[in-house]
Motif scaffolding. Structure first.
Motif, PDB file in Angstrom:
ATOM      1  N   SER A  31       0.860  -1.178   0.000  1.00 49.01           N
ATOM      2  CA  SER A  31       0.000   0.000   0.000  1.00 49.01           C
ATOM      3  C   SER A  31       0.896   1.228   0.000  1.00 49.01           C
ATOM      4  O   SER A  31       1.487   1.585   1.012  1.00 49.01           O
ATOM      5  CB  SER A  31      -0.915   0.003   1.230  1.00 49.01           C
ATOM      6  N   LEU A  32       1.018   1.850  -1.170  1.00 46.70           N
ATOM      7  CA  LEU A  32       1.871   3.032  -1.331  1.00 46.70           C
ATOM      8  C   LEU A  32       1.029   4.178  -1.882  1.00 46.70           C
ATOM      9  O   LEU A  32       1.179   4.556  -3.048  1.00 46.70           O
ATOM     10  CB  LEU A  32       3.032   2.720  -2.282  1.00 46.70           C
ATOM     11  N   PRO A  33       0.123   4.720  -1.080  1.00 48.98           N
ATOM     12  CA  PRO A  33      -0.788   5.756  -1.576  1.00 48.98           C
ATOM     13  C   PRO A  33      -0.058   6.971  -2.127  1.00 48.98           C
ATOM     14  O   PRO A  33       0.881   7.470  -1.507  1.00 48.98           O
ATOM     15  CB  PRO A  33      -1.617   6.120  -0.338  1.00 48.98           C
ATOM     16  N   GLU A  34      -0.467   7.386  -3.321  1.00 50.55           N
ATOM     17  CA  GLU A  34       0.033   8.583  -4.000  1.00 50.55           C
ATOM     18  C   GLU A  34       1.401   8.414  -4.644  1.00 50.55           C
ATOM     19  O   GLU A  34       1.859   9.327  -5.338  1.00 50.55           O
ATOM     20  CB  GLU A  34       0.085   9.790  -3.053  1.00 50.55           C
ATOM     21  N   ILE A  35       2.071   7.276  -4.443  1.00 46.94           N
ATOM     22  CA  ILE A  35       3.401   7.109  -5.034  1.00 46.94           C
ATOM     23  C   ILE A  35       3.320   7.150  -6.558  1.00 46.94           C
ATOM     24  O   ILE A  35       4.096   7.866  -7.213  1.00 46.94           O
ATOM     25  CB  ILE A  35       4.050   5.787  -4.573  1.00 46.94           C
ATOM     26  N   ASN A  36       2.398   6.395  -7.145  1.00 44.27           N
ATOM     27  CA  ASN A  36       2.245   6.411  -8.603  1.00 44.27           C
ATOM     28  C   ASN A  36       1.898   7.804  -9.103  1.00 44.27           C
ATOM     29  O   ASN A  36       2.427   8.271 -10.123  1.00 44.27           O
ATOM     30  CB  ASN A  36       1.160   5.426  -9.036  1.00 44.27           C
TER      31      ASN A  36
END
Length: 223
Positions: free
Chosen positions: A40-45
């Motif tokens: 879960s890497l929110p906003e990374i993309n």
């Protein structure tokens, strides 16, 4: 974005955004796949798409596509895991009340139940919609096509805005999430309404054609 996520984003900016496209593209696909499935890497993309398009304006034509493909790959992995494990896997990951709300959304809105969350930026949860689609055995091709279209739309919009407004785009999206949700929901409802009207007209026209054909056949038989 939290401090630890910001640190990751800055590290990725150095090691991904500066890479030539033949290395940056597969890296974005891998990152997107991991974010949409196991991690879960929110906003990374979003951060990477905005950063690349801001630094290289020509990247807006193709770079968002890599993030979208990665997201589809990751969603397909999570979908497959939950589909094989069924409700047991789903309930181990999410609470029952949230699952029931998402199931009602699928029953009522169909593909929009995955399409709208896929377009909207964090902090709106997304994985529960993917996992529930797997548990409900929602048609895979329709699921993947919806995610691809929605994610492509999201990342391309971010990339285009980054060209004109720079990194401020991410702050705008986070601070105006409610406005974005309202706009997307309104457009989605309009789309559903148009689809229903067109479908009803086609069904009515088909029924009228069948009745006319049947009437003609009956006349021919009586003669």
């Amino acid at each position: 974005m939290g401090d630890w996520l910001l640190s990751i984003a800055r590290w990725l900016e150095v090691h991904v955004l500066e890479l030539p496209i033949y290395l940056a593209a597969p890296a974005m696909i891998v990152i997107g796949a991991l974010d949409s499935s196991l991690l879960s890497l929110p906003e990374i993309n979003d951060y990477l798409v905005v950063g690349r398009c801001f630094k290289d304006h020509t990247a807006v034509y193709y770079f968002p596509l890599f993030a979208a493909i990665g997201s589809v790959v990751g969603c397909n992995l999570l979908y497959t895991i939950v589909r094989r494990g069924g409700q047991a896997v789903l309930r181990r990951r999410f609470n029952l009340a949230s699952i029931q709300r998402v199931e009602r959304a699928y029953a009522r809105f169909g593909f929009l139940a995955i399409g709208v969350p896929a377009v909207l930026p964090p902090p709106l949860p997304f994985k529960i919609f993917v996992a529930t689609a797997g548990a409900l055995e929602y048609p895979r091709w329709k699921f993947l096509l919806t995610v691809m279209i929605a994610r492509s739309f999201r990342y391309y919009v971010e990339g285009i805005l980054a060209v004109f407004y720079g990194r401020r785009v991410l702050l705008f999206l986070r601070d105006n999430g409610l406005v974005i949700i309202s706009i997307v929901a309104t457009l989605a409802l309009i789309g559903v309404g148009v689809y229903i009207v067109v479908k009803r007209r086609r069904d009515t026209a088909a029924n009228n054609t069948d009745l006319s054909t049947g009437y003609t056949d009956t006349e021919g038989t009586s003669d």
